[in-house]
Design a protein around this motif. Structure first.
Motif, PDB file in Angstrom:
ATOM      1  N   HIS A 141      -8.937  -4.514  -1.006  1.00 26.60           N
ATOM      2  CA  HIS A 141      -9.691  -5.762  -1.125  1.00 26.60           C
ATOM      3  C   HIS A 141     -11.123  -5.595  -0.640  1.00 26.60           C
ATOM      4  O   HIS A 141     -12.069  -6.087  -1.271  1.00 26.60           O
ATOM      5  N   LEU A 142     -11.311  -4.910   0.466  1.00 28.86           N
ATOM      6  CA  LEU A 142     -12.659  -4.707   1.008  1.00 28.86           C
ATOM      7  C   LEU A 142     -13.523  -3.891   0.051  1.00 28.86           C
ATOM      8  O   LEU A 142     -14.717  -4.159  -0.105  1.00 28.86           O
ATOM      9  N   GLY A 188      15.837   8.712  -0.742  1.00 31.07           N
ATOM     10  CA  GLY A 188      14.703   9.461  -1.263  1.00 31.07           C
ATOM     11  C   GLY A 188      13.603   8.622  -1.857  1.00 31.07           C
ATOM     12  O   GLY A 188      12.538   9.145  -2.215  1.00 31.07           O
ATOM     13  N   THR A 189      13.830   7.328  -1.983  1.00 32.16           N
ATOM     14  CA  THR A 189      12.783   6.453  -2.511  1.00 32.16           C
ATOM     15  C   THR A 189      11.763   6.132  -1.421  1.00 32.16           C
ATOM     16  O   THR A 189      12.082   6.143  -0.228  1.00 32.16           O
ATOM     17  N   MET A 190      10.536   5.843  -1.842  1.00 35.84           N
ATOM     18  CA  MET A 190       9.468   5.597  -0.897  1.00 35.84           C
ATOM     19  C   MET A 190       9.576   4.203  -0.290  1.00 35.84           C
ATOM     20  O   MET A 190       9.880   3.235  -0.985  1.00 35.84           O
ATOM     21  N   VAL A 209       0.444  -4.803   3.978  1.00 40.31           N
ATOM     22  CA  VAL A 209      -0.594  -5.142   4.947  1.00 40.31           C
ATOM     23  C   VAL A 209      -1.277  -6.418   4.480  1.00 40.31           C
ATOM     24  O   VAL A 209      -1.234  -6.764   3.291  1.00 40.31           O
ATOM     25  N   PRO A 210      -1.925  -7.154   5.383  1.00 40.02           N
ATOM     26  CA  PRO A 210      -2.663  -8.356   4.967  1.00 40.02           C
ATOM     27  C   PRO A 210      -3.707  -8.023   3.911  1.00 40.02           C
ATOM     28  O   PRO A 210      -4.465  -7.063   4.054  1.00 40.02           O
ATOM     29  N   VAL A 239       0.818  -1.214   0.000  1.00 42.68           N
ATOM     30  CA  VAL A 239       0.000   0.000   0.000  1.00 42.68           C
ATOM     31  C   VAL A 239       0.848   1.258   0.000  1.00 42.68           C
ATOM     32  O   VAL A 239       0.321   2.367   0.076  1.00 42.68           O
ATOM     33  N   GLY A 240       2.189   1.098  -0.067  1.00 41.34           N
ATOM     34  CA  GLY A 240       3.052   2.269  -0.072  1.00 41.34           C
ATOM     35  C   GLY A 240       3.166   2.889   1.301  1.00 41.34           C
ATOM     36  O   GLY A 240       2.580   2.433   2.281  1.00 41.34           O
TER      37      GLY A 240
END
Length: 210
Positions: free
Chosen positions: A99-100, A84-86, A91-92, A75-76
């Motif tokens: 997903h939800l 400097g990279t993200m 997460v599950p 999810v970043g």
């Protein structure tokens, strides 16, 4: 024009020119119309919406349970590495917002697997699932099929009404539903169908399997 805006316009006109003689009568009738409109919009079939809410909880719970708990989704993150990279944040997958949201987009299609059930003793009406799930779980899996003679599959209370109620609930409570299942609430039926929406009068599962 919205009814409340119309009331304001009428009130303004009642203080000007020849329209002032009709003003009070028009205002009273408009207010009555506004009250009736609000009441008609607020009036919902509690049995229908309670059943739909319970069905949403059951279908989401079932679908979440089918996902491998070890699966994750990226999810970043707002945090950055030294270069400097993200940073990656995983997460599950099962209870991720992505997903939800996908499950909610399709959940109301499952309402065709429900029908109006009339309890032979109490004559209580509620929508219950009658169809076995494609993965072999649910009604009819490892147990006898429900007694179909207590189901009503047609007429004005057909499953299309349940689907409409489902779509209404999802539209109105989508963020709450995602948050509720995202944190894995202990009793989602009570949380969603009673505490958050007041669709059900009690906290029991309105779609408990037969």
């Amino acid at each position: 024009m919205h009814v409340s805006s119309f009331v304001t316009v009428v009130c303004l006109k009642s203080n000007t020119g020849k329209e002032s003689t009709m003003g009070p009568w028009i205002i009273q009738m408009t207010i009555i119309l506004f009250i009736l409109l609000c009441c008609s919009q607020a009036k919902r079939d509690q049995m229908l919406y309670c059943s739909a809410c319970g069905a949403i909880v059951d279908e989401l719970t079932h679908s979440i349970g089918l996902v491998d708990p070890k699966k994750t989704i990226n999810v970043g993150s707002f945090r950055l590495h030294a270069d400097g990279t993200m940073k990656d944040k995983k997460v599950p997958l099962a209870r991720s917002e992505t997903h939800l949201s996908e499950l909610l987009d399709a959940v109301c299609e499952s309402m065709s697997d429900y029908a109006l059930h009339v309890d032979p003793q109490s004559r209580r009406k509620e929508y219950k699932r009658f169809a076995p799930r494609s993965d072999g779980d649910g009604a009819g899996a490892g147990r006898d099929f429900p007694d179909f003679k207590n189901f009503q599959f047609g007429g004005p209370e057909a499953p299309n009404a349940l689907k409409f109620a489902c779509e209404t609930i999802v539209e109105e409570l989508e963020d709450d539903i995602v948050a509720l299942f995202g944190r894995n609430a202990q009793n989602p039926h009570t949380e969603l169908c009673k505490n958050l929406s007041d669709y059900c009068e009690d906290s029991r599962n309105p779609n408990e399997e037969l």
